[in-house]
Design a protein around this motif. Structure first.
Motif, PDB file in Angstrom:
ATOM      1  N   VAL A   9      -2.635   0.673   0.884  1.00 30.15           N
ATOM      2  CA  VAL A   9      -1.418   1.275   1.434  1.00 30.15           C
ATOM      3  C   VAL A   9      -1.035   2.438   0.529  1.00 30.15           C
ATOM      4  CG1 VAL A   9       0.997   0.916   2.042  1.00 30.15           C
ATOM      5  CG2 VAL A   9      -0.673  -0.916   2.427  1.00 30.15           C
ATOM      6  N   HIS A  10      -1.044   3.627   1.110  1.00 33.45           N
ATOM      7  CA  HIS A  10      -0.747   4.846   0.359  1.00 33.45           C
ATOM      8  C   HIS A  10       0.657   5.334   0.672  1.00 33.45           C
ATOM      9  CE1 HIS A  10      -4.610   6.457  -1.411  1.00 33.45           C
ATOM     10  NE2 HIS A  10      -4.985   5.319  -0.841  1.00 33.45           N
ATOM     11  N   CYS A  11       1.293   5.846  -0.351  1.00 32.02           N
ATOM     12  CA  CYS A  11       2.534   6.593  -0.216  1.00 32.02           C
ATOM     13  C   CYS A  11       2.239   7.919  -0.897  1.00 32.02           C
ATOM     14  CB  CYS A  11       3.697   5.863  -0.893  1.00 32.02           C
ATOM     15  SG  CYS A  11       5.265   6.738  -0.689  1.00 32.02           S
ATOM     16  N   GLY A  12       2.133   8.963  -0.112  1.00 31.76           N
ATOM     17  CA  GLY A  12       1.691  10.230  -0.670  1.00 31.76           C
ATOM     18  C   GLY A  12       0.211  10.160  -0.979  1.00 31.76           C
ATOM     19  N   ASP A  13      -0.154  10.542  -2.205  1.00 32.37           N
ATOM     20  CA  ASP A  13      -1.575  10.602  -2.554  1.00 32.37           C
ATOM     21  C   ASP A  13      -2.049   9.427  -3.405  1.00 32.37           C
ATOM     22  OD1 ASP A  13      -0.216  11.274  -4.823  1.00 32.37           O
ATOM     23  OD2 ASP A  13      -1.456  13.004  -5.331  1.00 32.37           O
ATOM     24  N   ARG A  14      -1.242   8.379  -3.519  1.00 32.77           N
ATOM     25  CA  ARG A  14      -1.710   7.246  -4.334  1.00 32.77           C
ATOM     26  C   ARG A  14      -1.467   5.915  -3.621  1.00 32.77           C
ATOM     27  NH1 ARG A  14       1.655   4.374  -7.792  1.00 32.77           N
ATOM     28  NH2 ARG A  14       3.849   4.819  -7.487  1.00 32.77           N
ATOM     29  N   ALA A  15      -2.345   4.980  -3.947  1.00 36.74           N
ATOM     30  CA  ALA A  15      -2.225   3.631  -3.389  1.00 36.74           C
ATOM     31  C   ALA A  15      -1.161   2.869  -4.179  1.00 36.74           C
ATOM     32  CB  ALA A  15      -3.553   2.904  -3.456  1.00 36.74           C
ATOM     33  N   ILE A  16      -0.235   2.248  -3.472  1.00 34.93           N
ATOM     34  CA  ILE A  16       0.833   1.494  -4.143  1.00 34.93           C
ATOM     35  C   ILE A  16       0.756   0.003  -3.848  1.00 34.93           C
ATOM     36  CG2 ILE A  16       2.393   3.468  -4.259  1.00 34.93           C
ATOM     37  CD1 ILE A  16       3.890   2.181  -1.841  1.00 34.93           C
ATOM     38  N   ALA A  17      -0.021  -0.366  -2.843  1.00 39.62           N
ATOM     39  CA  ALA A  17      -0.138  -1.774  -2.456  1.00 39.62           C
ATOM     40  C   ALA A  17      -1.377  -1.916  -1.584  1.00 39.62           C
ATOM     41  CB  ALA A  17       1.112  -2.230  -1.699  1.00 39.62           C
ATOM     42  N   ALA A  18      -1.594  -3.123  -1.100  1.00 42.53           N
ATOM     43  CA  ALA A  18      -2.685  -3.373  -0.153  1.00 42.53           C
ATOM     44  C   ALA A  18      -2.164  -4.285   0.943  1.00 42.53           C
ATOM     45  CB  ALA A  18      -3.881  -4.006  -0.848  1.00 42.53           C
ATOM     46  N   ALA A  19      -2.787  -4.181   2.096  1.00 44.12           N
ATOM     47  CA  ALA A  19      -2.476  -5.045   3.228  1.00 44.12           C
ATOM     48  C   ALA A  19      -3.751  -5.777   3.599  1.00 44.12           C
ATOM     49  CB  ALA A  19      -1.971  -4.223   4.408  1.00 44.12           C
ATOM     50  N   GLU A  20      -3.625  -7.057   3.818  1.00 39.60           N
ATOM     51  CA  GLU A  20      -4.797  -7.852   4.147  1.00 39.60           C
ATOM     52  C   GLU A  20      -4.637  -8.465   5.535  1.00 39.60           C
ATOM     53  OE1 GLU A  20      -7.626 -10.816   1.686  1.00 39.60           O
ATOM     54  OE2 GLU A  20      -6.936  -8.885   0.973  1.00 39.60           O
ATOM     55  N   THR A  21      -5.750  -8.503   6.266  1.00 37.34           N
ATOM     56  CA  THR A  21      -5.781  -9.146   7.581  1.00 37.34           C
ATOM     57  C   THR A  21      -6.773 -10.295   7.531  1.00 37.34           C
ATOM     58  OG1 THR A  21      -7.535  -7.723   8.418  1.00 37.34           O
ATOM     59  CG2 THR A  21      -5.270  -6.964   8.751  1.00 37.34           C
TER      60      THR A  21
END
Length: 196
Positions: free
Chosen positions: A72-84
């Motif tokens: 999960v990106h906000c701007g140009d960096r990943a801040i979290a992840a989402a898993e399915t």
């Protein structure tokens, strides 16, 4: 060399985008960086997550698909992840999370893009060792949801890696699998003071 990222199932991506668009799902997530993000959130770098439950005595390993992970990106960096995860009704959003594996995954993907040769990136989890690796599969046309690590594939342990295994150092499967086999093989050492 550009990576050949396998395409995530459309329903898996839809569930992540729905969760990202839900103020309730984001607000209730146990990820402070996600709750405090300023700006639009996007789901990028979909990677199939495979689990290595055991290694046989011959070193051949079997894996199972556990789900898809999106950074999960906000701007140009990943801040979290989402898993399915796959349910009897199809793909479902599982959860958001943050931690050191987010930046480690991003770093390993950047590192892999500079390596010679084409690769299909996947994640390989070894739960018994609390270990996560970026699995660089040599067959870019393969179905990213199936298969087992080939001897010539590369595994890049993500930080934090188990003691004695260097994080962010690419290892051929043929070299790293014996180390993992040794670590996963139980040793039968009698405890002091116990009957032999």
């Amino acid at each position: 060399m550009p990576l050949h990222v396998p395409q995530a199932p459309a329903p898996a991506l839809r569930t992540v985008l729905t969760a990202l668009g839900s103020p309730t799902a984001v607000r209730e997530a146990r990820t402070p960086s996600l709750r405090s993000a300023q700006g639009p959130l996007t789901a990028e770098h979909p990677l199939p997550v495979h689990v290595l439950d055991h290694i046989t005595s011959t070193g051949a390993s079997s894996t199972r698909l556990a789900g898809w992970r999106f950074l999960v990106h906000c701007g140009d960096r990943a801040i979290a992840a989402a898993e399915t995860r796959l349910t009897p009704d199809g793909w479902a959003f599982s959860h958001f999370f943050e931690g050191p594996y987010i930046t480690a995954t991003e770093r390993a993907l950047r590192q892999a893009e500079t390596m010679p040769g084409p690769y299909q990136p996947r994640l390989l989890s070894v739960p018994a060792l609390y270990m996560l690796t970026l699995w660089l599969h040599g067959d870019c046309g393969a179905d990213g949801t199936e298969g087992r690590p080939a001897a010539t594939d590369l595994l890049v342990p993500l930080a934090p890696a188990p003691p004695g295994i260097a994080a962010h150092r690419p290892h051929r499967v043929a070299e790293l699998l014996p180390v993992l086999t040794h670590r996963l093989t139980p040793t039968h050492v009698p405890l002091l003071g116990s009957p032999a």
